[in-house]
Design a protein around this motif. Structure first.
Motif, PDB file in Angstrom:
ATOM      1  N   ASN A  49       0.809  -1.227   0.000  1.00 36.91           N
ATOM      2  CA  ASN A  49       0.000   0.000   0.000  1.00 36.91           C
ATOM      3  C   ASN A  49       0.838   1.271   0.000  1.00 36.91           C
ATOM      4  O   ASN A  49       0.345   2.339   0.325  1.00 36.91           O
ATOM      5  CB  ASN A  49      -0.944  -0.012   1.199  1.00 36.91           C
ATOM      6  CG  ASN A  49      -1.952  -1.134   1.098  1.00 36.91           C
ATOM      7  OD1 ASN A  49      -2.821  -1.111   0.246  1.00 36.91           O
ATOM      8  ND2 ASN A  49      -1.801  -2.156   1.933  1.00 36.91           N
ATOM      9  N   ASP A  50       2.101   1.142  -0.361  1.00 32.49           N
ATOM     10  CA  ASP A  50       3.018   2.282  -0.385  1.00 32.49           C
ATOM     11  C   ASP A  50       3.072   2.968   0.985  1.00 32.49           C
ATOM     12  O   ASP A  50       3.036   4.183   1.084  1.00 32.49           O
ATOM     13  CB  ASP A  50       2.607   3.281  -1.484  1.00 32.49           C
ATOM     14  CG  ASP A  50       3.748   4.218  -1.856  1.00 32.49           C
ATOM     15  OD1 ASP A  50       4.856   4.043  -1.314  1.00 32.49           O
ATOM     16  OD2 ASP A  50       3.534   5.126  -2.681  1.00 32.49           O
ATOM     17  N   SER A  64      -4.752  -0.313  -2.123  1.00 28.85           N
ATOM     18  CA  SER A  64      -4.515   1.046  -2.619  1.00 28.85           C
ATOM     19  C   SER A  64      -4.220   1.076  -4.110  1.00 28.85           C
ATOM     20  O   SER A  64      -3.680   2.050  -4.611  1.00 28.85           O
ATOM     21  CB  SER A  64      -3.354   1.677  -1.853  1.00 28.85           C
ATOM     22  OG  SER A  64      -3.542   1.505  -0.471  1.00 28.85           O
ATOM     23  N   PRO A 119      -2.907  -0.704  -8.034  1.00 30.94           N
ATOM     24  CA  PRO A 119      -1.698  -1.314  -8.580  1.00 30.94           C
ATOM     25  C   PRO A 119      -0.456  -0.417  -8.520  1.00 30.94           C
ATOM     26  O   PRO A 119       0.656  -0.938  -8.466  1.00 30.94           O
ATOM     27  CB  PRO A 119      -2.066  -1.625 -10.027  1.00 30.94           C
ATOM     28  CG  PRO A 119      -3.238  -0.769 -10.337  1.00 30.94           C
ATOM     29  CD  PRO A 119      -3.951  -0.542  -9.042  1.00 30.94           C
ATOM     30  N   THR A 120      -0.635   0.909  -8.511  1.00 35.09           N
ATOM     31  CA  THR A 120       0.563   1.748  -8.455  1.00 35.09           C
ATOM     32  C   THR A 120       1.189   1.662  -7.067  1.00 35.09           C
ATOM     33  O   THR A 120       2.412   1.632  -6.931  1.00 35.09           O
ATOM     34  CB  THR A 120       0.245   3.219  -8.796  1.00 35.09           C
ATOM     35  OG1 THR A 120      -0.783   3.683  -7.896  1.00 35.09           O
ATOM     36  CG2 THR A 120      -0.247   3.365 -10.220  1.00 35.09           C
ATOM     37  N   ALA A 121       0.348   1.565  -6.058  1.00 38.75           N
ATOM     38  CA  ALA A 121       0.866   1.469  -4.686  1.00 38.75           C
ATOM     39  C   ALA A 121       1.596   0.145  -4.493  1.00 38.75           C
ATOM     40  O   ALA A 121       2.609   0.081  -3.790  1.00 38.75           O
ATOM     41  CB  ALA A 121      -0.274   1.604  -3.679  1.00 38.75           C
ATOM     42  N   LEU A 173       3.310  -1.435  -6.775  1.00 43.04           N
ATOM     43  CA  LEU A 173       4.644  -1.292  -7.369  1.00 43.04           C
ATOM     44  C   LEU A 173       5.539  -0.422  -6.496  1.00 43.04           C
ATOM     45  O   LEU A 173       6.728  -0.699  -6.338  1.00 43.04           O
ATOM     46  CB  LEU A 173       4.551  -0.694  -8.782  1.00 43.04           C
ATOM     47  CG  LEU A 173       3.871  -1.553  -9.841  1.00 43.04           C
ATOM     48  CD1 LEU A 173       4.093  -0.952 -11.236  1.00 43.04           C
ATOM     49  CD2 LEU A 173       4.384  -2.985  -9.830  1.00 43.04           C
ATOM     50  N   LYS A 174       4.956   0.633  -5.916  1.00 38.23           N
ATOM     51  CA  LYS A 174       5.774   1.501  -5.069  1.00 38.23           C
ATOM     52  C   LYS A 174       6.305   0.735  -3.857  1.00 38.23           C
ATOM     53  O   LYS A 174       7.478   0.845  -3.509  1.00 38.23           O
ATOM     54  CB  LYS A 174       4.966   2.725  -4.623  1.00 38.23           C
ATOM     55  CG  LYS A 174       4.806   3.808  -5.676  1.00 38.23           C
ATOM     56  CD  LYS A 174       6.110   4.515  -6.072  1.00 38.23           C
ATOM     57  CE  LYS A 174       6.867   5.144  -4.915  1.00 38.23           C
ATOM     58  NZ  LYS A 174       6.122   6.248  -4.293  1.00 38.23           N
ATOM     59  N   TYR A 222       2.213   1.964 -17.301  1.00 39.93           N
ATOM     60  CA  TYR A 222       2.333   1.294 -15.998  1.00 39.93           C
ATOM     61  C   TYR A 222       3.546   0.355 -16.002  1.00 39.93           C
ATOM     62  O   TYR A 222       4.340   0.330 -15.062  1.00 39.93           O
ATOM     63  CB  TYR A 222       1.015   0.562 -15.743  1.00 39.93           C
ATOM     64  CG  TYR A 222       1.018  -0.540 -14.709  1.00 39.93           C
ATOM     65  CD1 TYR A 222       0.926  -0.259 -13.352  1.00 39.93           C
ATOM     66  CD2 TYR A 222       1.076  -1.876 -15.105  1.00 39.93           C
ATOM     67  CE1 TYR A 222       0.897  -1.276 -12.423  1.00 39.93           C
ATOM     68  CE2 TYR A 222       1.052  -2.896 -14.176  1.00 39.93           C
ATOM     69  CZ  TYR A 222       0.962  -2.597 -12.834  1.00 39.93           C
ATOM     70  OH  TYR A 222       0.944  -3.610 -11.920  1.00 39.93           O
ATOM     71  N   LYS A 226      -5.678   6.400  -5.924  1.00 34.94           N
ATOM     72  CA  LYS A 226      -4.584   6.327  -6.892  1.00 34.94           C
ATOM     73  C   LYS A 226      -5.025   5.528  -8.107  1.00 34.94           C
ATOM     74  O   LYS A 226      -6.030   4.838  -8.072  1.00 34.94           O
ATOM     75  CB  LYS A 226      -3.391   5.663  -6.224  1.00 34.94           C
ATOM     76  CG  LYS A 226      -2.794   6.537  -5.141  1.00 34.94           C
ATOM     77  CD  LYS A 226      -1.646   5.843  -4.489  1.00 34.94           C
ATOM     78  CE  LYS A 226      -0.972   6.802  -3.518  1.00 34.94           C
ATOM     79  NZ  LYS A 226       0.151   6.154  -2.857  1.00 34.94           N
ATOM     80  N   PHE A 227      -4.213   5.586  -9.146  1.00 38.54           N
ATOM     81  CA  PHE A 227      -4.464   4.825 -10.365  1.00 38.54           C
ATOM     82  C   PHE A 227      -5.865   5.116 -10.916  1.00 38.54           C
ATOM     83  O   PHE A 227      -6.582   4.241 -11.346  1.00 38.54           O
ATOM     84  CB  PHE A 227      -4.297   3.322 -10.100  1.00 38.54           C
ATOM     85  CG  PHE A 227      -4.069   2.516 -11.357  1.00 38.54           C
ATOM     86  CD1 PHE A 227      -2.968   2.771 -12.158  1.00 38.54           C
ATOM     87  CD2 PHE A 227      -4.940   1.516 -11.738  1.00 38.54           C
ATOM     88  CE1 PHE A 227      -2.750   2.043 -13.309  1.00 38.54           C
ATOM     89  CE2 PHE A 227      -4.733   0.786 -12.904  1.00 38.54           C
ATOM     90  CZ  PHE A 227      -3.629   1.049 -13.683  1.00 38.54           C
ATOM     91  N   ILE A 263      -2.312   8.213 -15.985  1.00 34.30           N
ATOM     92  CA  ILE A 263      -2.547   7.630 -14.665  1.00 34.30           C
ATOM     93  C   ILE A 263      -2.585   8.770 -13.649  1.00 34.30           C
ATOM     94  O   ILE A 263      -1.659   9.576 -13.582  1.00 34.30           O
ATOM     95  CB  ILE A 263      -1.429   6.627 -14.306  1.00 34.30           C
ATOM     96  CG1 ILE A 263      -1.435   5.450 -15.293  1.00 34.30           C
ATOM     97  CG2 ILE A 263      -1.575   6.149 -12.867  1.00 34.30           C
ATOM     98  CD1 ILE A 263      -0.263   4.499 -15.152  1.00 34.30           C
ATOM     99  N   ASP A 277       2.990   8.877  -6.419  1.00 33.85           N
ATOM    100  CA  ASP A 277       2.846   8.261  -7.743  1.00 33.85           C
ATOM    101  C   ASP A 277       3.444   9.102  -8.875  1.00 33.85           C
ATOM    102  O   ASP A 277       3.106   8.909 -10.042  1.00 33.85           O
ATOM    103  CB  ASP A 277       1.368   7.947  -8.026  1.00 33.85           C
ATOM    104  CG  ASP A 277       0.977   6.576  -7.478  1.00 33.85           C
ATOM    105  OD1 ASP A 277       1.808   5.976  -6.769  1.00 33.85           O
ATOM    106  OD2 ASP A 277      -0.139   6.112  -7.763  1.00 33.85           O
ATOM    107  N   PHE A 333       4.507   7.528 -12.118  1.00 31.97           N
ATOM    108  CA  PHE A 333       3.436   7.084 -13.019  1.00 31.97           C
ATOM    109  C   PHE A 333       2.882   8.261 -13.830  1.00 31.97           C
ATOM    110  O   PHE A 333       2.516   8.115 -14.978  1.00 31.97           O
ATOM    111  CB  PHE A 333       2.317   6.402 -12.230  1.00 31.97           C
ATOM    112  CG  PHE A 333       2.781   5.155 -11.531  1.00 31.97           C
ATOM    113  CD1 PHE A 333       2.854   3.957 -12.224  1.00 31.97           C
ATOM    114  CD2 PHE A 333       3.179   5.181 -10.205  1.00 31.97           C
ATOM    115  CE1 PHE A 333       3.300   2.805 -11.602  1.00 31.97           C
ATOM    116  CE2 PHE A 333       3.625   4.034  -9.571  1.00 31.97           C
ATOM    117  CZ  PHE A 333       3.686   2.839 -10.272  1.00 31.97           C
TER     118      PHE A 333
END
Lengths: 804, 308
Positions: free
Chosen positions: A621-622, A696, A698-700, A702-703, A738, B20-21, B29, B127, B130
């Motif tokens: 969740n970053d 949170s 998919p970006t979280a 990866l973070k 992404y 987010k996202f 994004i 982010d 992104f």
């Protein structure tokens, strides 16, 4: 050559008999109602028989010579077949439905299996023959000899047995041969090298002259036998050509004959020869000589020059090349292997875990993307197979077109290409002592197994290591609560811990304690292998063996890329430590003694406490609170593992492949402080967050993953699940961005399941309607219907990332 | 988050979600910051928790583990347990939020948190990579974000300073002098328009459309603008309304028009807030009517898309 229609392609695919092993064990429990193989798969005794005959004939000779003669006898006498659709040939067992058991490794498991739950795999006549063969091998297999070597050391016998913390696995040799060398100089060229070396040592007479001489002679015997084996295919093809009335097929068979007369003996001239040479080499090295996991050829790099040349000289069309590539993939698809029922808990749905690699850079750092990179991806769009998995190496110079093509393939749900990040992995290999040009030339042999083409890396993943169970031992001073036995390390009383650091120290001490036992088991076994089961054929294809006059088992590549323990459940350890830090030490809401007591009774009656532990920050969740702890868990566990080494001085590392062990090993780990219940599956990859804990987006995810330092730890596996719509139309561009961000963040790996939950649920209830549904389990794909119910649930539970 | 309840400090804004996202609230994004409090009361609102300008509770019965902590802590006895599970007497509830703080299972959640611009910025910046790779950025949505115009103005400004693309999703129902100040730091406006008939507009949203339309014109002159039309069957999907909206969009010169089909997903949130859903009878618009609306808009030479 006519272009095959869609139905023909489909038919071809369906004619292959899959030998995925089904998941019949979870922990020490048996999964009900599932056979270990699909119906129709049988055990073939031919290799076992020929091997045993040869071993009886060579009593008294050196192990080196016995191995070479055994391979020779198998290759010269085994049954060959060419099916009516084949343009690339090569078989490893007497019929297309068969798997075989490497009897020289262990006879007990196969004996037990074929007399028990796998009875239908062999008929009574075969069973009688097997019993006879077993009589010969009793006392002579790797297992027997290892057991003997354990004698007088009861500790080893004790910790070798699977108890829930570590699962030691015997056959885990991998390694990638020097395909480029075989293709460029042929086996005859390598024979000349061996003979040259022999002449040299006849003049210099080194102190180990006899050993070297035996080895070099064994190399020559095994290479010549392989050339003869190929020639037998040529003979077979000519024979079939004579009787075939179809003029087109007749021509194909004659072509096959010419190719098999030429390769793998001589330097390759065409794409067709290159692919045939690769298949021959792979089958002999990785199946017949010694059962081996993985593949790892850098496919586009090795094959494209021949494709380009063929195109230029008008010998081939793109359609014909596509057809040959598909046939090559089918040959890998049909390879299978037998596993003991216990091992199915870590290998649920596995065949042989072969990967082909595309993209990335060459030894000078230049992008190698070429026509073949696209062609093989196109071949997957036309025909899905579980094997080989394709690993796409990504770096800053990877063309967008290749990404986009890869997204199209991922969109089909086949589970690959997986993405491997040069930005993370090349520095890691450099740190592990590989020279720059080798590091740049890295490959993936299966799952996320790091390897280098042609180098002497056996790359044994010998141990599956349940890290949450180490934490569990740390909260019990290493004492088994059932028996009161001091089974793990005697770490301090957890109620005296005053900070999370104390918990971490105790956990690491348990890791060290168990790893020490496993390393001893592994190293004893390695010495048995080195002494009794050398591999002259594989050695011939490995850089440095002939120059040294030494078998590949008795030395190792200088980079530390040899020995691995597969990390299972690190995310659960991190989430657990974060929850303990927050609620036991920071906020003092639950005293340690109380927490342990409640975990011991699987949270019963204290759901509120479990909910509280679940509400602690979770990886994915970053959130720095837990992400930094995760980084520490990964790095410090690796630091402990790195201190161990094998007899070549090559150090151990963790490996992130996870396979299905995240599910299989979890049953034997009681409840953990992250809120996980007794027996509940772990997070599904070494870097994946716990399912449904990553809320949170998919970006979280990866973070969070990017905060785990690959350079200070190891290669990871990260699963993500997306809805199909996310990889289509306008969203494709977003998905590409992404992935670019994934690459920029320096995360070592990512792969995708692209399927919606409804489809998976429907497949669970109506398997008959979803025979073709493929899912990604770990570093490999499997048919969903082949997985046990529990493993299916494990995949369904993964967090579905989608639109926001 | 802290257990402060209603207490707001001067420099704080009330936010109920940072998502987010987000890929439907502008290009690339994005991270969407949802401000709590709205000056409209749209019947179809899919985020009913966004409307009240103060923190409130939302009850998720399915998560309840029956520990009874909420009942014990409620100072007005609004919570009781029966064989049907936990029940909340919403008429008694004073929104003291105590139950949300003690619930271990998030079966009662506090919606709406007072945060500083720094708090939000920290989250948004997470982010950045992104945004860079996708041409994305931050979108501020609501509720009606302009109710907290000073807060979002500062937020937009600080984002821009960091090179983060900024978008405002708004109904435009605010005094122009405030909008004007906010727009100084906005790269893109997503402007909601529902109805060209002010009487119908008032019926659906509680306010007339005069100010909204007037502001739309001014906004589009200043900043790149995308018009968004939530398409609500039997409310604003008449041929006349779509044609009028298209004419309007074309006249004020927006860059594109997105049609957002009504969906029932928000319906399940109402009972969780102790409210009744007034759209039970309405189903999502069919493909044909969406396509027809799109064509009508395109026939005015505008770029149109069906969003979500």
């Amino acid at each position: 050559m006519k272009t095959p229609t869609a139905t023909e392609v489909k038919d071809l695919n369906e004619r292959i008999h899959l030998k995925s092993v089904r998941n019949v064990r979870r922990g020490q429990e048996v999964e009900e109602g599932i056979d270990i193989y699909r119906p129709g798969v049988k055990v073939c005794l031919e290799r076992t028989r020929l091997l045993t005959e040869s071993y009886k004939m060579t009593e008294g000779q050196s192990p080196m010579m016995r191995q070479a003669r055994a391979l020779e006898r198998i290759l010269l006498n085994m049954s060959l077949y060419i099916r009516d659709w084949e343009q690339i040939v090569g078989n490893y067992a007497s019929n297309p439905d068969a798997v075989f058991w490497p009897i020289e490794q262990n006879w007990k498991s196969v004996h037990r299996l074929l007399h028990g739950e796998g009875k239908s795999l062999l008929d009574d006549e075969g069973r009688a023959e097997l019993d006879e063969i077993v009589e010969y091998w009793d006392g002579k297999t790797v297992s027997d000899r290892r057991k003997k070597a354990f004698a007088g050391c009861p500790d080893l016998e004790k910790y070798w047995k699977y108890e829930g913390t570590m699962l030691w696995s015997q056959w885990s040799d991998q390694g990638v041969p020097n395909y480029e060398k075989v293709i460029s100089i042929g086996l005859n060229g390598i024979i000349r090298e061996a003979e040259g070396k022999l002449q040299e040592i006849r003049r210099t007479i080194p102190s180990d002259y006899n050993c070297q001489k035996e080895f070099l002679e064994a190399v020559t015997i095994s290479l010549k036998a392989t050339i003869e084996w190929a020639r037998r295919y040529a003979e077979k093809a000519r024979e079939l050509a004579k009787s075939d009335k179809d003029q087109e097929r007749k021509k194909q068979l004659e072509e096959i004959a010419e190719i098999c007369e030429w390769v793998p003996a001589n330097p390759v001239r065409t794409l067709h020869e290159a692919l045939q040479s690769f298949i021959f080499t792979h089958i002999v090295r990785d199946q017949i000589e010694f059962i081996t996991l993985g593949c790892g050829i850098r496919f586009d790099m090795v094959m494209n020059p021949f494709y380009k040349k063929d195109l230029k000289e008008g010998r081939i069309t793109r359609e014909k090349a596509l057809e040959l590539v598909k046939q090559t993939r089918l040959h890998l698809e049909e390879l299978g292997q037998m596993y003991s029922p216990t091992l199915t808990q870590v290998y649920g749905g596995v065949q042989v875990l072969q990967s082909l690699v595309i993209g990335g850079v060459d030894s000078e750092g230049r992008d190698i993307t070429n026509e073949m990179s696209y062609l093989i991806l196109d071949s997957v769009l036309e025909m899905k197979t579980l094997q080989p998995s394709i690993a796409l190496r990504v770096h800053d110079g990877t063309p967008k077109d290749l990404f986009v093509k890869a997204i199209d393939v991922i969109r089909t749900g086949v589970g690959y290409p997986s993405l491997q990040n040069d930005k993370a992995l090349i520095p890691l290999l450099l740190k592990w002592g590989c020279p720059l040009e080798d590091a740049r030339n890295y490959t993936i042999s299966g799952c996320v197994y790091l390897d280098i083409q042609g180098k002497n890396i056996l790359r044994r993943n010998s141990t599956y290591f349940s890290l949450p169970r180490c934490l569990w031992w740390a909260l019990r001073q290493g004492i088994d609560p059932k028996t009161g036995e001091q089974y793990g390390a005697p770490t301090p009383d957890p109620t005296t811990f005053t900070s999370i650091e104390d918990v971490m120290d105790a956990y690491l001490e348990q890791v060290r304690f168990f790893m020490e036992k496993q390393v001893q088991v592994e190293n004893v076994t390695r010495s048995v292998y080195a002494e009794y089961y050398p591999r002259p054929f594989a050695s011939a294809l490995t850089d440095g063996c002939i120059e040294r006059g030494q078998d590949l088992r008795s030395w190792a590549y200088s980079g530390r890329v040899e020995s691995f323990a597969i990390a299972v459940g690190p995310t659960n350890v991190a989430d657990s430590l974060a929850a303990v830090k927050k609620f036991v030490f920071d906020e003092k809401k639950s005293p340690m003694a109380e927490l342990i007591k409640i975990i011991d009774r699987n949270w019963e009656g204290r759901e509120d406490l479990r909910q509280m532990m679940l509400s602690a920050p979770k990886f994915g969740n970053d959130d720095d609170y837990v992400d930094m702890i995760a980084n520490e868990v990964h790095c410090r566990t690796e630091q402990v593992i790195e201190k161990f080494s094998d007899f070549c001085g090559s150090g151990f590392h963790l490996d992130g492949s996870a396979v299905s062990a995240t599910y299989g090993l979890s049953l034997d780990t009681p409840a953990t402080p992250d809120g996980r219940k007794d027996g509940e599956a772990f997070a599904d990859g070494s870097l994946s967050p716990m399912p449904a804990a990553d809320v949170s987006g998919p970006t979280a995810v990866l973070k969070s993953c990017s905060k785990v330092d690959t350079l200070q730890s190891y290669n990871y596996l990260l699963n993500q699940k997306f809805l199909p719509g996310f990889l289509e139309g306008e969203n494709k561009e977003i998905f590409y961005n992404y992935l670019k961000s994934w690459a920029d963040l320096g995360i070592s790996h990512i792969q995708f399941n692209v399927v919606d939950k409804e489809t998976l649920l429907d497949a669970q209830n109506h398997p008959e309607k979803h025979g073709g549904l493929v899912v990604r389990v770990a570093g490999y794909s499997a048919y969903f219907v082949d997985l046990s119910r529990g493993l299916q649930d494990h995949i369904i539970a993964r967090t579905e990332q989608g639109f926001a | 988050m802290s257990a402060r309840g209603f207490e707001r400090l001067n420099d704080e804004g009330l936010v109920f979600n940072i998502q987010k996202f987000s890929i439907h609230d502008g290009p690339g994004i994005r991270t969407t910051v949802f401000m709590k409090g709205c000056s409209l009361q749209c019947k179809w609102c899919s985020n009913p928790e966004s409307i009240k300008p103060y923190p409130e509770i939302m009850a998720f019965d399915i998560r309840c583990i029956g520990c009874g902590k909420c009942m014990q802590t409620c100072p007005v006895g609004a919570i009781s347990f029966s064989e049907k599970g936990r029940e909340i007497d919403w008429a008694k509830c004073t929104l003291c939020l105590e139950c949300a703080w003690v619930c271990p299972a998030k079966a009662i959640e506090c919606i709406g948190t007072y945060v500083t611009v720094d708090d939000v910025l920290k989250k948004v910046e997470e982010d950045s990579i992104f945004y860079q790779n996708s041409g994305g950025g931050m979108t501020v949505s609501g509720g009606e974000a302009l109710l907290q115009w000073e807060f979002i103005r500062e937020l937009f400004k600080r984002c821009r300073d960091r090179g983060i693309h900024t978008a405002l999703d708004t109904t435009g129902n605010a005094p122009w002098r405030k909008i004007e100040k906010v727009l100084e730091h906005v790269d893109l406006v997503l402007y909601d328009c529902k109805h060209m008939d002010t009487r119908k507009h008032r019926e659906g949203t509680g306010v007339g459309n005069e100010l909204i339309l007037k502001n739309a014109e001014k906004v589009a002159l200043r900043v790149r603008t995308w018009l968004r039309i939530p398409l609500i069957p039997d409310y604003n999907d008449s041929e006349w309304n779509i044609r009028e909206l298209a004419e309007f969009a074309s006249r004020i010169n927006v860059e594109k028009v997105s049609i957002l089909p009504y969906n029932e997903l928000g319906g399940s949130k109402y009972p969780k807030l102790g409210q009744a859903y007034r759209m039970e009878e309405t189903a999502a618009p069919d493909v044909e009517s969406l396509q027809k609306a799109k064509e009508t808009i395109e026939s005015r030479g505008l770029k149109a898309e069906i969003g979500r």
